[in-house]
Design a protein around this motif. Structure first.
Motif, PDB file in Angstrom:
ATOM      1  N   TYR A  60       0.826  -1.127  -0.046  1.00 20.65           N
ATOM      2  CA  TYR A  60       0.095  -0.068  -0.072  1.00 20.65           C
ATOM      3  C   TYR A  60       0.864   1.007   0.048  1.00 20.65           C
ATOM      4  O   TYR A  60       0.522   2.244  -0.651  1.00 20.65           O
ATOM      5  CB  TYR A  60      -0.929   0.004   1.300  1.00 20.65           C
ATOM      6  CG  TYR A  60      -2.084   1.301   0.909  1.00 20.65           C
ATOM      7  CD1 TYR A  60      -2.947   0.940  -0.052  1.00 20.65           C
ATOM      8  CD2 TYR A  60      -1.809   2.261   1.786  1.00 20.65           C
ATOM      9  CE1 TYR A  60      -3.863   2.099   0.195  1.00 20.65           C
ATOM     10  CE2 TYR A  60      -2.704   3.200   1.771  1.00 20.65           C
ATOM     11  CZ  TYR A  60      -3.677   3.074   1.045  1.00 20.65           C
ATOM     12  OH  TYR A  60      -4.651   4.434   0.643  1.00 20.65           O
ATOM     13  N   ALA A  61       2.114   1.305   0.586  1.00 22.09           N
ATOM     14  CA  ALA A  61       2.856   2.538   0.699  1.00 22.09           C
ATOM     15  C   ALA A  61       3.708   2.661  -0.424  1.00 22.09           C
ATOM     16  O   ALA A  61       3.576   3.812  -1.143  1.00 22.09           O
ATOM     17  CB  ALA A  61       3.897   2.184   1.945  1.00 22.09           C
ATOM     18  N   VAL A  62       3.926   1.543  -1.214  1.00 21.76           N
ATOM     19  CA  VAL A  62       4.230   1.728  -2.692  1.00 21.76           C
ATOM     20  C   VAL A  62       3.412   2.105  -3.551  1.00 21.76           C
ATOM     21  O   VAL A  62       3.485   3.354  -4.341  1.00 21.76           O
ATOM     22  CB  VAL A  62       5.161   0.572  -3.022  1.00 21.76           C
ATOM     23  CG1 VAL A  62       5.548   0.635  -4.392  1.00 21.76           C
ATOM     24  CG2 VAL A  62       6.207  -0.086  -2.494  1.00 21.76           C
ATOM     25  N   TRP A  63       2.217   1.583  -3.314  1.00 17.28           N
ATOM     26  CA  TRP A  63       1.076   1.905  -4.386  1.00 17.28           C
ATOM     27  C   TRP A  63       0.662   3.513  -4.123  1.00 17.28           C
ATOM     28  O   TRP A  63       0.532   4.107  -5.320  1.00 17.28           O
ATOM     29  CB  TRP A  63      -0.141   0.906  -4.244  1.00 17.28           C
ATOM     30  CG  TRP A  63      -1.534   1.348  -4.888  1.00 17.28           C
ATOM     31  CD1 TRP A  63      -1.530   0.930  -6.119  1.00 17.28           C
ATOM     32  CD2 TRP A  63      -2.567   2.041  -4.324  1.00 17.28           C
ATOM     33  NE1 TRP A  63      -2.948   1.337  -6.800  1.00 17.28           N
ATOM     34  CE2 TRP A  63      -3.257   2.004  -5.572  1.00 17.28           C
ATOM     35  CE3 TRP A  63      -2.983   2.564  -3.303  1.00 17.28           C
ATOM     36  CZ2 TRP A  63      -4.785   2.590  -5.396  1.00 17.28           C
ATOM     37  CZ3 TRP A  63      -4.183   3.217  -3.175  1.00 17.28           C
ATOM     38  CH2 TRP A  63      -5.139   3.155  -4.382  1.00 17.28           C
ATOM     39  N   SER A  64       0.503   3.863  -2.924  1.00 15.01           N
ATOM     40  CA  SER A  64      -0.199   5.234  -2.765  1.00 15.01           C
ATOM     41  C   SER A  64       1.134   6.259  -2.962  1.00 15.01           C
ATOM     42  O   SER A  64       1.056   7.292  -3.517  1.00 15.01           O
ATOM     43  CB  SER A  64      -0.671   5.401  -1.198  1.00 15.01           C
ATOM     44  OG  SER A  64       0.230   4.979  -0.267  1.00 15.01           O
ATOM     45  N   GLY A  65       2.319   5.864  -2.491  1.00 10.64           N
ATOM     46  CA  GLY A  65       3.386   6.906  -2.505  1.00 10.64           C
ATOM     47  C   GLY A  65       3.726   7.053  -4.141  1.00 10.64           C
ATOM     48  O   GLY A  65       3.865   8.182  -4.405  1.00 10.64           O
ATOM     49  N   ALA A  66       3.973   6.079  -4.845  1.00 12.49           N
ATOM     50  CA  ALA A  66       4.352   6.209  -6.104  1.00 12.49           C
ATOM     51  C   ALA A  66       3.320   6.858  -6.973  1.00 12.49           C
ATOM     52  O   ALA A  66       3.766   7.632  -7.767  1.00 12.49           O
ATOM     53  CB  ALA A  66       4.608   4.738  -6.566  1.00 12.49           C
ATOM     54  N   GLY A  90       7.907  17.141   0.224  1.00  9.63           N
ATOM     55  CA  GLY A  90       7.005  16.290   0.409  1.00  9.63           C
ATOM     56  C   GLY A  90       7.294  14.884  -0.359  1.00  9.63           C
ATOM     57  O   GLY A  90       7.015  14.032   0.125  1.00  9.63           O
ATOM     58  N   ILE A  91       7.516  15.088  -1.734  1.00  4.96           N
ATOM     59  CA  ILE A  91       7.630  13.924  -2.420  1.00  4.96           C
ATOM     60  C   ILE A  91       9.065  13.274  -2.107  1.00  4.96           C
ATOM     61  O   ILE A  91       8.665  11.906  -2.050  1.00  4.96           O
ATOM     62  CB  ILE A  91       7.725  14.513  -4.143  1.00  4.96           C
ATOM     63  CG1 ILE A  91       6.350  15.178  -4.517  1.00  4.96           C
ATOM     64  CG2 ILE A  91       8.202  13.440  -4.959  1.00  4.96           C
ATOM     65  CD1 ILE A  91       6.397  15.703  -5.892  1.00  4.96           C
ATOM     66  N   VAL A  92      10.010  13.955  -1.790  1.00  6.25           N
ATOM     67  CA  VAL A  92      11.195  13.082  -1.389  1.00  6.25           C
ATOM     68  C   VAL A  92      10.806  12.421  -0.184  1.00  6.25           C
ATOM     69  O   VAL A  92      11.377  11.342   0.156  1.00  6.25           O
ATOM     70  CB  VAL A  92      12.213  14.193  -1.134  1.00  6.25           C
ATOM     71  CG1 VAL A  92      13.544  13.525  -0.479  1.00  6.25           C
ATOM     72  CG2 VAL A  92      12.721  14.706  -2.472  1.00  6.25           C
ATOM     73  N   LEU A  93      10.194  12.791   0.761  1.00  9.57           N
ATOM     74  CA  LEU A  93      10.031  12.261   2.077  1.00  9.57           C
ATOM     75  C   LEU A  93       8.949  11.013   1.945  1.00  9.57           C
ATOM     76  O   LEU A  93       9.137  10.014   2.410  1.00  9.57           O
ATOM     77  CB  LEU A  93       9.017  13.387   3.033  1.00  9.57           C
ATOM     78  CG  LEU A  93      10.111  14.128   3.684  1.00  9.57           C
ATOM     79  CD1 LEU A  93       8.999  15.151   4.723  1.00  9.57           C
ATOM     80  CD2 LEU A  93      11.119  13.500   4.581  1.00  9.57           C
ATOM     81  N   ILE A  94       7.912  11.189   0.796  1.00  8.79           N
ATOM     82  CA  ILE A  94       7.091  10.007   0.432  1.00  8.79           C
ATOM     83  C   ILE A  94       8.137   8.886   0.068  1.00  8.79           C
ATOM     84  O   ILE A  94       7.919   7.655   0.452  1.00  8.79           O
ATOM     85  CB  ILE A  94       5.901  10.496  -0.476  1.00  8.79           C
ATOM     86  CG1 ILE A  94       5.007  11.253   0.228  1.00  8.79           C
ATOM     87  CG2 ILE A  94       5.427   9.107  -1.149  1.00  8.79           C
ATOM     88  CD1 ILE A  94       4.286  11.821  -0.843  1.00  8.79           C
ATOM     89  N   ILE A  95       8.853   9.111  -0.851  1.00 11.95           N
ATOM     90  CA  ILE A  95       9.708   8.350  -1.549  1.00 11.95           C
ATOM     91  C   ILE A  95      10.633   7.526  -0.483  1.00 11.95           C
ATOM     92  O   ILE A  95      10.825   6.349  -0.532  1.00 11.95           O
ATOM     93  CB  ILE A  95      10.703   8.662  -2.694  1.00 11.95           C
ATOM     94  CG1 ILE A  95       9.731   9.161  -3.758  1.00 11.95           C
ATOM     95  CG2 ILE A  95      11.675   7.914  -3.074  1.00 11.95           C
ATOM     96  CD1 ILE A  95      10.266   9.924  -4.824  1.00 11.95           C
ATOM     97  N   ALA A  96      11.315   8.376   0.382  1.00 11.19           N
ATOM     98  CA  ALA A  96      12.051   8.023   1.382  1.00 11.19           C
ATOM     99  C   ALA A  96      11.128   7.029   2.408  1.00 11.19           C
ATOM    100  O   ALA A  96      11.848   5.920   2.740  1.00 11.19           O
ATOM    101  CB  ALA A  96      12.825   9.120   2.425  1.00 11.19           C
ATOM    102  N   GLY A  97      10.014   7.374   2.802  1.00 14.87           N
ATOM    103  CA  GLY A  97       9.220   6.386   3.586  1.00 14.87           C
ATOM    104  C   GLY A  97       9.027   5.070   3.062  1.00 14.87           C
ATOM    105  O   GLY A  97       9.313   4.274   3.441  1.00 14.87           O
ATOM    106  N   LEU A 103      13.114  -1.645   3.094  1.00 17.00           N
ATOM    107  CA  LEU A 103      14.058  -2.032   3.621  1.00 17.00           C
ATOM    108  C   LEU A 103      13.646  -2.715   4.987  1.00 17.00           C
ATOM    109  O   LEU A 103      14.292  -4.039   5.316  1.00 17.00           O
ATOM    110  CB  LEU A 103      15.000  -1.037   4.039  1.00 17.00           C
ATOM    111  CG  LEU A 103      15.863  -0.226   2.822  1.00 17.00           C
ATOM    112  CD1 LEU A 103      16.656   0.732   3.143  1.00 17.00           C
ATOM    113  CD2 LEU A 103      16.560  -1.455   2.160  1.00 17.00           C
ATOM    114  N   ALA A 104      12.769  -2.233   5.624  1.00  8.07           N
ATOM    115  CA  ALA A 104      12.189  -2.819   6.935  1.00  8.07           C
ATOM    116  C   ALA A 104      11.698  -4.341   6.668  1.00  8.07           C
ATOM    117  O   ALA A 104      11.697  -5.238   7.755  1.00  8.07           O
ATOM    118  CB  ALA A 104      11.366  -1.955   7.707  1.00  8.07           C
ATOM    119  N   GLY A 105      10.987  -4.381   5.679  1.00 12.61           N
ATOM    120  CA  GLY A 105      10.353  -5.846   5.241  1.00 12.61           C
ATOM    121  C   GLY A 105      11.504  -6.636   4.811  1.00 12.61           C
ATOM    122  O   GLY A 105      10.832  -7.793   4.487  1.00 12.61           O
ATOM    123  N   ALA A 106      12.413  -6.140   4.386  1.00 15.51           N
ATOM    124  CA  ALA A 106      13.461  -7.149   3.640  1.00 15.51           C
ATOM    125  C   ALA A 106      13.777  -8.420   4.701  1.00 15.51           C
ATOM    126  O   ALA A 106      13.995  -8.340   5.995  1.00 15.51           O
ATOM    127  CB  ALA A 106      14.550  -6.404   3.204  1.00 15.51           C
TER     128      ALA A 106
END
Length: 107
Positions: A60-66, A90-97, A103-106
């Motif tokens: 969901y984070a990838v879907w909504s952020g991208a 804001g866009i940079v923060l979204i991409i960083a998140g 990385l946390a899910g790897a």
């Protein structure tokens, strides 16, 4: 395969959101149909990607952020919207998140 489905879901969502703007509040039938079809397709593809074992939070984070980042850039490039340093931040923060969640899910 799940990541490909997620990428297609993002593309469908971006297409639908762009069509939503062009529909002028659903006043134009063609753009309104494209909006509806795009959102339905996006959710179906996202659901299928989740079924193939993508973590819900990450997907969901990838879907909504991208999608959010892409729409901001499309709005700037094609719809006369402004892009200022705060919006870029804001866009940079979204991409960083999204990167941190991945990385946390790897494993």
């Amino acid at each position: 395969m799940a990541w490909l489905l997620l990428a297609l879901a993002i593309a469908s969502e971006v297409l639908a959101t762009t069509a939503l703007k062009l529909s002028n509040g659903f006043a134009h039938l063609g753009w309104s149909i494209l909006t509806t079809a795009g959102y339905i397709t996006s959710f179906l593809l996202l659901a299928r990607a989740l079924k193939l074992q993508l973590d819900m939070g990450t997907a969901y984070a990838v879907w909504s952020g991208a999608g959010t980042a892409a729409i901001a850039l499309i709005g700037t490039a094609f719809m006369g919207e402004t892009l200022n340093p705060l919006k870029i931040g804001g866009i940079v923060l979204i991409i960083a998140g999204v990167i941190v969640l991945n990385l946390a899910g790897a494993h």
